[in-house]
Every structure is written in structure tokens, then in C-alpha cells.
Write a protein that holds these residues in place. Structure first.
Motif, PDB file in Angstrom:
ATOM      1  N   ALA A 203       0.852  -1.195   0.000  1.00 48.49           N
ATOM      2  CA  ALA A 203       0.000   0.000   0.000  1.00 48.49           C
ATOM      3  C   ALA A 203       0.886   1.242   0.000  1.00 48.49           C
ATOM      4  O   ALA A 203       1.791   1.369   0.827  1.00 48.49           O
ATOM      5  N   VAL A 204       0.615   2.145  -0.952  1.00 54.13           N
ATOM      6  CA  VAL A 204       1.397   3.383  -1.043  1.00 54.13           C
ATOM      7  C   VAL A 204       0.457   4.577  -1.149  1.00 54.13           C
ATOM      8  O   VAL A 204      -0.722   4.432  -1.465  1.00 54.13           O
ATOM      9  N   GLU A 205       1.000   5.750  -0.885  1.00 54.81           N
ATOM     10  CA  GLU A 205       0.222   6.966  -1.050  1.00 54.81           C
ATOM     11  C   GLU A 205      -0.027   7.216  -2.537  1.00 54.81           C
ATOM     12  O   GLU A 205       0.753   6.794  -3.388  1.00 54.81           O
ATOM     13  N   SER A 206      -1.109   7.947  -2.835  1.00 52.53           N
ATOM     14  CA  SER A 206      -1.379   8.292  -4.231  1.00 52.53           C
ATOM     15  C   SER A 206      -1.798   9.758  -4.293  1.00 52.53           C
ATOM     16  O   SER A 206      -2.787  10.123  -3.671  1.00 52.53           O
ATOM     17  N   PRO A 207      -1.022  10.610  -4.965  1.00 47.52           N
ATOM     18  CA  PRO A 207       0.181  10.303  -5.738  1.00 47.52           C
ATOM     19  C   PRO A 207       1.369   9.991  -4.823  1.00 47.52           C
ATOM     20  O   PRO A 207       1.374  10.356  -3.661  1.00 47.52           O
ATOM     21  N   THR A 208       2.350   9.322  -5.422  1.00 43.89           N
ATOM     22  CA  THR A 208       3.584   9.081  -4.671  1.00 43.89           C
ATOM     23  C   THR A 208       4.780   9.261  -5.585  1.00 43.89           C
ATOM     24  O   THR A 208       4.658   9.264  -6.811  1.00 43.89           O
ATOM     25  N   PHE A 209       5.937   9.390  -4.960  1.00 42.93           N
ATOM     26  CA  PHE A 209       7.204   9.545  -5.649  1.00 42.93           C
ATOM     27  C   PHE A 209       7.423   8.390  -6.622  1.00 42.93           C
ATOM     28  O   PHE A 209       7.350   7.234  -6.239  1.00 42.93           O
ATOM     29  N   TYR A 210       7.715   8.710  -7.875  1.00 42.82           N
ATOM     30  CA  TYR A 210       7.893   7.638  -8.868  1.00 42.82           C
ATOM     31  C   TYR A 210       9.017   6.676  -8.512  1.00 42.82           C
ATOM     32  O   TYR A 210       8.983   5.516  -8.888  1.00 42.82           O
ATOM     33  N   GLY A 211      10.025   7.158  -7.778  1.00 40.13           N
ATOM     34  CA  GLY A 211      11.112   6.271  -7.356  1.00 40.13           C
ATOM     35  C   GLY A 211      10.576   5.059  -6.619  1.00 40.13           C
ATOM     36  O   GLY A 211      11.040   3.937  -6.818  1.00 40.13           O
ATOM     37  N   LEU A 212       9.574   5.267  -5.784  1.00 37.15           N
ATOM     38  CA  LEU A 212       8.990   4.157  -5.032  1.00 37.15           C
ATOM     39  C   LEU A 212       8.265   3.190  -5.965  1.00 37.15           C
ATOM     40  O   LEU A 212       8.374   1.970  -5.829  1.00 37.15           O
ATOM     41  N   LEU A 213       7.521   3.737  -6.930  1.00 37.64           N
ATOM     42  CA  LEU A 213       6.812   2.869  -7.875  1.00 37.64           C
ATOM     43  C   LEU A 213       7.803   2.032  -8.682  1.00 37.64           C
ATOM     44  O   LEU A 213       7.561   0.865  -8.978  1.00 37.64           O
TER      45      LEU A 213
END
Lengths: 483, 483
Positions: A203-213
Motif C-alpha cells: 500500500a502506497v500513497e497516491s500520488p507518490t514519488f515515482y522512485g517508489l513505484l
């Protein structure tokens, strides 16, 4: 050379008075003549100061009446919208975010005159001179440092200095629990590898840093994007719903302070609830806290890890946003996964080079560090104000954003028919590099957003770039009816 | 200060004559008086020289007759055994090699006086002064280097310098194909992640460097250990058999030159066969070539990658064994997996710090680099000779080893009843750190082996340590009947 500094100092002085309400909106500024007498300055300095504040939107010149205090334009913009309430949560499919990012990065390699895509401040905002001096002096003290095999475990002094710094965000830890990594990105990799496997849902925040994706994509994990408020961070309700819906969520990753790209700061009560929820559900919480030292207030906020009683929170941070973008020093506290993280770190990249660790340790231990941070916060605040004003002045109607309470960037929502890819392409044609919203989600939900860097001194060149960028956005045409 | 240098120069002079056969075994050395006249040296220098060669095993003093040339003791030792022919190949199970290694490393953190466990030379064997000077001068030229965000892709000059250096091992490549990594260990990680997944089987040499076994363990891959000759490297026949037996081998990893720990060098014909075999079987070949610049001959051997026509070979190497152990600079050529490797590198650790890359590039481009390598090879050769002599002198009967044709260590087989763990424990009690054979396999096959570092100047302290180590080995008792 002294005049520009003087007019700036005076401008800051009057700006404080305006922001504090001492000089209210609509009130008349002291006349130029009065300013000259009051501050023992020349006519040109007084005029320079007034024009400077006018350019920033804080003063308005009325012919034959002088300058009047006004609200900057950005105050007229609608704040960023809260995410819509969630009914259903779907894990985003693998959509090749890395290819998007690589394509953007590759394009950004050429012909860039103004870089608005960065996630750090400009090089001159960091203590380059002191770091250089420390490097030389450490090499003099340790002549074999570059030719000596690196001793295991990471540099002792740096680990101790970081453990001490962790106290600032309410974490009490020991030096031997600190794992030094190659940037925060390696810390996130190690954390995710320690708690999850390929195929698992994160589970990640949205939007989130593309590095994490990208990290998730490269590890074969699936990102479950949770709606996140531009003001209070991840929605705890939506996260609870997701946990009820899916039984294969293996971790939650959040940036609680100055979330990237939103700039949101989670209230303490939210952080506490998040820590309890994850612990109750036996789902590890990974906290990326690389920006908290850039919060406006000199009171740095408290990390989620502070409320962690069982080692369920993995704390990740770095020095490259706050101290030295050229040193790739990240660090982490891995809680009950310490042994696994130690193993992965050793097997993945061994230990960081001794020289940069020693330099960082020496700087952190010095009084220069806090002084540097205070100065950096003030500078960034001023630069954010100027960039916000430029957005308000140059971007078309329908543009929205919320002013973050710190950090190096602003997350701007363009009118819904805009495409950040089209804006990116057109801007690059003019040598302006931006960070398009489509990078910040596996969906296309944020395609009409831009993340704009505020880490650079507001020059005429930058102003021209912002004006051009505003024109580019304004020239975007609705492609289809917007719901 | 000049006398010790003089006697050493003379000793080297006479050693060359002995090794060339000009002074044959059993022949009388010129008398001390004669040496004094010949070389215009003092009595004490002449005696010092003779005693030095005596200590190394090349001269024998006979009372009232003078010094006579002899064969060093190590010539009497049996060479290392070839691996037994293989009937069945079994992938080793996960046996927690990391825990073994961590325990050994943790123990090695304390009370070490003499470190024989290293895989590099001592710090003073590398160009510390030049690297320091380059660091300072680069920081002067680029004052913002430490505070500037790192530009994507790795430093251009370093990639170009390494592409040029690749020519030395017969590889023709372009700068933009070179991926800079955090040491060779990250290169191996990236290579394995690019071609295989958790659960896959990877064929490796046996014995092999424990670092590789740890990487495999950390990625959830299984090591299939292929018998490897101390002279010619991995057995191609055994590898073919393994490929016929298992259909889930997803990669082969070899160290073709100065294999760690064996020191073997694969003949060109073997390398060619290996490359063809892997290509025919569609199994990627990963080549770790970190040591080839340390081969005795000034003709550096040809890499497997040289024969690669289809991009099936991933070439990995590093600078820390040959140029600067304190800089963690590795690099790789990823063949047809370049895009995947680029993605994993970016998502895993971003790019290396600019400063050390620039320093390495400047040194590689200078004439100092080749001069340094020539000097390093000569020094290491002398040190290996001395260590070999010490092993022959101090270790008990039944000890075997083959002298490697380069590199920084010797792989020693103790009598079969010895336990390298027991020797490790007893040596550590005396402040001597060794690298026990049990680390070099997931099986216990090499428990009676030690890898002994030869990277340190042969001092009296080192001699005493070797004597003590020999005594420790000699005191080992047979634990059970040996088959």
C-alpha cells in the motif's frame, strides 16, 4: 554589491510585517521619501525594495498615490482538492512505470536551460565549502582512507551522529541499529525486500514519488494506491478499507512529512492511528522521512517511528535533500527486521565509502549543521513564495495548488484537460525541464499535475521560464469533455 | 635508511639468478668477502642479504663452508588436488551461508593483530598519495561537486576510461554500455536479478567466493556447485552434465582469472568452450573478472566476453582489488540485459557518488595506472613467494597448495582431519584472523582449507603469526577416521 543585499533585507522586513498583519491588505506603504528617512537609504534602494515587493505580488503601485499592500495572487487560487471518497480499492497493474520514467529522464539529458524537475535545492544552498574543507582535512588525517578496505558495518561516527539526530524526530535508538545505505532509495529497497516478496501487494500513497513505484516494479511487487490528502497525508479510512478488502498487503509505505509530491504533513493523531493500525494488522509500516528537516517550523515533526513499540516501523531517511545532494548517504532503522536488512545490505552493495561517511559525520557533529538547516529553511521558504506567485501570475484560470509548509517543491494541478506529457514536451522544446504528474501514479489520475521545483534562486531567467511555462499550459486545449 | 634497501636490491638480484637457474640448487654462493668486493658493500649488508635469502628458503648456511643455494621448501609440497570426477550433481540446499559469514565477520571485529582474511592488498600497495591529490584537485575544479545532485547514468569520463581498459582483456565496447556499480558485488546482484528469479538454480564454481553464495541466498536462488580445478577452473564436463540433469539452471557464474579462492586461470580453449556451451543452452554466463589485472604476466588474459557474439555474457569487474580498496567502484557490461540492468541499478541505488568516479577516471586515464599495476604485480609476487615459503616451513606434513599465477591469496589444503572453524577460533585467540574454508561452499567440502592473504609486507610480526598458525594447524587432532 551592498545595495541589493540592503533592499532585500528591507523587503524581508516589510514582508514579515505584511504576513503578520501589521500592515494589512489595502493599507498604504510608507512613502518612498519616508522610507529613505527611516532607514537612511538612497532613493534608488527604496524604489528597488518597493518594486521587488510589487513583483512578488505583495504591493500594488497606484499612480500618484504610492504603494499599497495587497494579497498575492496565489491567495486567489483554489487550494488543492482532497481526494474523492473511495468505494473500491484496486491494486494497480504493472504498467511499466520505469519505462515512463526512463523516457522522461533520457529526454531531460539534453538542452535543458532551466531545470524545474529536481527534488533538491540548488548546489549553492548546501554547505559546499565546509564539506570540501572537511574532505581535505579528513584525507590529511587518514592518508590511507582511499586505499584501505572498508571495515564492515558502516562508519561508527556517522552511525552515532545519526542516532543522535534521530532524537530530533522523537526516536531513541542506538548507533549499532543505524544502517547506512546508498541513498534513501536503497533503504526502501532493503526494507521492502526484508518484509515482502515478488507478487505481494504494497500500500502506497497516491500520488507518490515515482522512485517508489519503480522500486516496487523492479522487485515484482504490486502498488496499491491509497488516496492521500494534500494537507493531512494518507487517508487512514481508505487504508483500513484496503486492509479489509485484501489479505495480501505486506507493507504500507508513507512519507509522513512533506510528502513527495503533495507536500502534505500528517498530523500527529494520524501518525499514531497509522502506527496502531499497522501493528494491529501485523503489516509492517515503512516510513520515508527524508524531508522533515525542511519543514518551515524550526520544530521538526515527530516521526511515526516514535510511536512504534514493537519494531513494526522501518524508518528510512537520507542526507541528500537536506545536507549534500552529491553525497549518496541514506540510513535506516529496521526495527525487528534488522538482521534481514543487515544481510541484504551486505550481500547487495557491502558498505558505503568511508570518505563520504566521515565527511558527513564531521559535518553533522559540528554546529554548522543546525545553522545550515535554519538558513536553508528560510531560503526555501522565500523561493517557494516567489514560485507560488509566479504560478499564480502566469498559469491559466483553473490552476490550483496548496502551499506546502516546507520542502523544495509545489504540486500544481492544471485544468483537467491538460496533459503533463504534452506540457513536458512543449516545455523541453524551450529548454525547460519539468516533472510531469503522470510519473506519480501507475494510473493516469495525475496526468494534469506538475511538480515544480523551488530550490533555485528566483532570477530573471527563471521568471521568463515560468512565464513561458504558464503560456504553454494556457495553450493546452481541452481534448475531450471532462466529467 | 639506505642499507635495508641496498640489501633487498641485492637479494632480488641473486634471487633472479637462482630462479633463472644461473645459480643452480646445491651451488655455493659467492663468499661474504667476495660479495663485499663485488658490490662495494659493508660486511653487515652482505650478511643481511644472505640471511634474508636464507630466511626465505633460498639459501642454506653450512658451518665453515658458506651459503649454498637450495630449493625452497614449498617445492616439496604436493600441489593442490584436482576435484574428484562427478557422478551426480545436487543443488545445495539453503544452509544459511550468510549466518556463517556474519558470525565470522563479527568475530573478526575484535582483537585482530594480523589479518590474513583480506581479499585485497595492504593500503600502502595502492596509489594513496596520487588518489588524495586527485581528490583535492577535482574538488578545487568542481567546487559544487558534493552539493550537486548526481546526474543520471554514471560519470561519463569513468565509463569511457573503463571501456578503453576493457580493450586490455579483449573486449570492444562503448562508454554508454558501461554500468558503474557499488563494487563488483552490486554488479553480480544486478546481473543475477536481470536473468533469474527466486527459486532458480545458478551454477557456480566450487569452491567459490562466499560473497556470491550470500548474494544467491539473499535473492532466494539456489547454488549448484560445479567441481572446479585449482589449475584450469570450472570443469566444463561437469557443467555439461549438470545442464543435462537440470532444466532450471538460469545462469552460470565464473571467475575465469585468479578464481577466488583457488587462484586458477582458465585456459583460452576452456573459456571459448564455456561461452559456446552457455550460448547453445540459452543460459546466460556471468563473468566476474575483478582480478585479471593481478596476473603475473604483463599480458592480461582474455575475458570470456571476448568470445561473446550474442550478448549472452555479462561481464562484471571492479577497481577495489587492483586500484583502490577504499573506493567501492564496480562496473559491468550487461550484454542483451542492458535495459533490465539499467532499470535495476536506477531503482536499487541510483548512481555512485560523482567525486570517487571522477577520481577513478582521472587515475585510469593517467600513465600512473599502468605503472602502479606493474609495481603491484611485482610486490604481490614477492609476497606470495614469502607466504608460500612460510606455509611450507611452518605447516604440518600433509599440507598442500598450488602457487597461483597472480593475485592476493593462497588457497591451502590442511590435512583432511583439520577443521577450519577450529583453526579460525584458535588463531583468533592469538589475534590472527584467517578466512576459513567452510565459507567457500554450502557444503562442508572445504572445511579443511584456508584462504591466506598475501597482500601484506612480510614482517617479523607476520612471520611470527605464520609460525603460530602452523602450530595451531599442527595441533589439530584427527576427529574421526578419514576415508
Amino acid at each position: 554589491m551592498s545595495t541589493p543585499i540592503l533592499y532585500r533585507q528591507l523587503a524581508d522586513h516589510y514582508l514579515s510585517a505584511i504576513q503578520a498583519g501589521t500592515l494589512a491588505c489595502g493599507e498604504r506603504m510608507p512613502s518612498v521619501r519616508k522610507l529613505m528617512q527611516l532607514h537612511h537609504i538612497s532613493l534608488s534602494t527604496a524604489l528597488q525594495m518597493c518594486r521587488y515587493l510589487e513583483a512578488q505580488g505583495w504591493l500594488e503601485a497606484r499612480p500618484r498615490s504610492g504603494y499599497f499592500v495587497r494579497q498575492p495572487r496565489r491567495m486567489n487560487l483554489a487550494p488543492a482538492a482532497e481526494p474523492r471518497p473511495v468505494k473500491r480499492i484496486d491494486p494497480a497493474q504493472f504498467v511499466g512505470i520505469h519505462e515512463r520514467v526512463s523516457a522522461i529522464i533520457a529526454q531531460g539529458q539534453r538542452q535543458v536551460k532551466v531545470n524545474l524537475a529536481r527534488a533538491t535545492g540548488a548546489p549553492e544552498l548546501y554547505p559546499h565549502q565546509q564539506l570540501r574543507q572537511l574532505t581535505s582535512s579528513i584525507l590529511r588525517q587518514h592518508p590511507y582512507l582511499l586505499t584501505k578496505a572498508i571495515s564492515p558495518g558502516g562508519n561508527r561516527e556517522l552511525r552515532a551522529a545519526l542516532a543522535k539526530r534521530a532524537l530530533d524526530v522523537g526516536i531513541s535508538t542506538r548507533a549499532d541499529e543505524v544502517v547506512i545505505t546508498h541513498g534513501c532509495i536503497e533503504a526502501l529497497n532493503l526494507a521492502l525486500r526484508a518484509v515482502a516478496h515478488a507478487g505481494d501487494v504494497i500500500a502506497v500513497e497516491s500520488p507518490t514519488f515515482y522512485g517508489l513505484l519503480q522500486v516496487l516494479e523492479s522487485l515484482g511487487m504490486k502498488a496499491l494506491e491509497i488516496p492521500t490528502s494534500p494537507h493531512t497525508g494518507i487517508s487512514i479510512e481508505a487504508l483500513e478499507l484496503a486492509m479489509q478488502t485484501y489479505d495480501n498487503i505486506k507493507a504500507v509505505v508513507v512519507v509522513p512529512h512533506l510528502q513527495n509530491p503533495l507536500g502534505s504533513i500528517m498530523p500527529d493523531t494520524h501518525k499514531q492511528r497509522l502506527v496502531s493500525l499497522c501493528e494491529a494488522q501485523h503489516i509492517p509500516l515503512i516510513e520515508d522521512d527524508s524531508y522533515s528537516a525542511l519543514c518551515n517550523a524550526d520544530n521538526i515533526p515527530t516521526a511515526c517511528k516514535h510511536w512504534d513499540k514493537s519494531g513494526n516501523v522501518i524508518y528510512c531517511a537520507s542526507l541528500h535533500k537536506i545536507m549534500a545532494p552529491g553525497l549518496r548517504i541514506g540510513w535506516m532503522l529496521a526495527g525487528r527486521w534488522q538482521a534481514r536488512v543487515d544481510m541484504f545490505k551486505y550481500a547487495q552493495t557491502r558498505y558505503n565509502e568511508e570518505l563520504s561517511q566521515k565527511v558527513a559525520a564531521a559535518f553533522l557533529q559540528s554546529t554548522h549543521y543546525d545553522r545550515h538547516l535554519r538558513r536553508l529553511r528560510v531560503t526555501l521558504r522565500q523561493q517557494r513564495e516567489k514560485m507560488a506567485e509566479a504560478i499564480a501570475r502566469y498559469f491559466p484560470e483553473g490552476t490550483r495548488f496548496s502551499m506546502p509548509d516546507g520542502g523544495v517543491s509545489i504540486w500544481v494541478e492544471m485544468p483537467a484537460y491538460c496533459s503533463s506529457q504534452a506540457v513536458f514536451d512543449a516545455a523541453l522544446e524551450q529548454g525547460i525541464l519539468i516533472s510531469p504528474g503522470l510519473l506519480y501514479s501507475n494510473s493516469n489520475r495525475f496526468d494534469h499535475f506538475l511538480r515544480i521545483n523551488c530550490g533555485t534562486h528566483y532570477s530573471e531567467e527563471l521568471d521568463a521560464a515560468m512565464r513561458n511555462l504558464g503560456l504553454i499550459v494556457a495553450h493546452q486545449k481541452p481534448r475531450k469533455a471532462v466529467a
